[in-house]
Design a protein around this motif. Structure first.
Motif, short mmCIF file in Angstrom:
data_model
loop_
_atom_site.label_atom_id
_atom_site.label_comp_id
_atom_site.label_asym_id
_atom_site.label_seq_id
_atom_site.Cartn_x
_atom_site.Cartn_y
_atom_site.Cartn_z
N GLU A 284 -6.80 -3.93 -3.75
CA GLU A 284 -6.31 -2.94 -2.80
C GLU A 284 -6.49 -1.50 -3.32
O GLU A 284 -6.33 -0.54 -2.55
N ALA A 285 -6.83 -1.33 -4.57
CA ALA A 285 -7.05 0.02 -5.11
C ALA A 285 -8.13 0.77 -4.34
O ALA A 285 -8.07 1.99 -4.20
N TRP A 286 -9.12 0.05 -3.82
CA TRP A 286 -10.18 0.69 -3.04
C TRP A 286 -9.59 1.46 -1.87
O TRP A 286 -9.87 2.65 -1.68
N THR A 287 -8.77 0.79 -1.07
CA THR A 287 -8.24 1.43 0.14
C THR A 287 -7.14 2.43 -0.17
O THR A 287 -7.05 3.47 0.48
N VAL A 288 -6.32 2.14 -1.16
CA VAL A 288 -5.25 3.06 -1.52
C VAL A 288 -5.83 4.37 -2.05
O VAL A 288 -5.44 5.46 -1.63
N PRO B 38 -4.36 18.18 -7.33
CA PRO B 38 -5.62 17.83 -8.00
C PRO B 38 -5.46 16.70 -9.02
O PRO B 38 -6.34 15.87 -9.16
N GLU B 39 -4.32 16.66 -9.71
CA GLU B 39 -4.08 15.58 -10.69
C GLU B 39 -4.06 14.22 -10.01
O GLU B 39 -4.62 13.25 -10.53
N VAL B 40 -3.41 14.14 -8.86
CA VAL B 40 -3.33 12.88 -8.12
C VAL B 40 -4.72 12.48 -7.64
O VAL B 40 -5.12 11.31 -7.76
N ASN B 41 -5.47 13.43 -7.10
CA ASN B 41 -6.83 13.13 -6.65
C ASN B 41 -7.71 12.69 -7.81
O ASN B 41 -8.53 11.78 -7.66
N PHE B 42 -7.54 13.33 -8.97
CA PHE B 42 -8.34 12.96 -10.14
C PHE B 42 -8.03 11.53 -10.57
O PHE B 42 -8.96 10.75 -10.86
N MET B 43 -6.76 11.16 -10.59
CA MET B 43 -6.40 9.78 -10.98
C MET B 43 -6.97 8.77 -10.00
O MET B 43 -7.44 7.71 -10.40
N SER B 44 -6.93 9.11 -8.71
CA SER B 44 -7.49 8.21 -7.70
C SER B 44 -8.99 8.08 -7.86
O SER B 44 -9.54 6.99 -7.76
N ALA B 45 -9.65 9.20 -8.11
CA ALA B 45 -11.10 9.17 -8.31
C ALA B 45 -11.46 8.37 -9.56
O ALA B 45 -12.44 7.62 -9.56
N GLN B 46 -10.67 8.51 -10.61
CA GLN B 46 -10.92 7.73 -11.83
C GLN B 46 -10.77 6.23 -11.57
O GLN B 46 -11.55 5.43 -12.09
N ALA B 47 -9.77 5.87 -10.79
CA ALA B 47 -9.57 4.46 -10.48
C ALA B 47 -10.75 3.92 -9.69
O ALA B 47 -11.24 2.81 -9.96
N ASP C 23 -8.80 5.58 -1.55
CA ASP C 23 -9.49 6.26 -0.45
C ASP C 23 -8.48 7.03 0.40
O ASP C 23 -8.71 8.20 0.75
N ALA C 24 -7.37 6.42 0.72
CA ALA C 24 -6.34 7.09 1.51
C ALA C 24 -5.77 8.30 0.78
O ALA C 24 -5.58 9.37 1.37
N ALA D 282 0.83 -1.21 0.00
CA ALA D 282 0.00 0.00 0.00
C ALA D 282 0.86 1.26 0.00
O ALA D 282 0.58 2.22 -0.71
N TYR D 283 1.93 1.26 0.77
CA TYR D 283 2.80 2.43 0.83
C TYR D 283 3.41 2.73 -0.54
O TYR D 283 3.42 3.87 -1.01
#
Length: 105
Positions: A68-72, A84-93, A74-75, A30-31
């Motif tokens: 594990e993408a769910w928890t990663v 914002p780019e990182v958050n967008f990629m996480s939201a897309q996943a 979310d974190a 996860a890290y």
């Protein structure tokens, strides 16, 4: 430059963990995943080497299939220091995971 260093660090963390061959660890801890997610926008869109872009794209595709993408993600989304780019990629996943959920009637 910092994002590229983080991506390389994440790769090294994955290799280091993998080299220990612990059954509870993998190269995709996860890290390491959080570090890679943070470095992905830079690697995908701004890195001068095509091979790095391709590796980042392949990793993102594998990551999106990972349970594990769910928890990663979310974190990552709960960390106010991310771009914002990182958050967008996480939201897309996360969106991809939700769309792929089986429909029960």
């Amino acid at each position: 430059a910092e994002a590229i260093a983080q991506f390389k660090e994440a790769v090294q963390v994955g290799r280091h963990v993998h080299s220990k061959k612990q059954p509870w660890d993998s190269p995709f801890t996860a890290y390491a995943k959080v570090l890679r997610i943070r470095a992905l926008p830079q690697a995908l869109h701004h890195h001068p080497e095509a091979i790095v872009k391709k590796q980042a794209e392949q990793w993102l595709e594998r990551f999106q299939e990972d349970v594990e993408a769910w928890t990663v993600c979310d974190a990552v989304l709960h960390d106010p220091t991310n771009t914002p780019e990182v958050n967008f990629m996480s939201a897309q996943a996360l969106k991809r995971k939700v769309v792929q959920l089986p429909m029960f009637c």
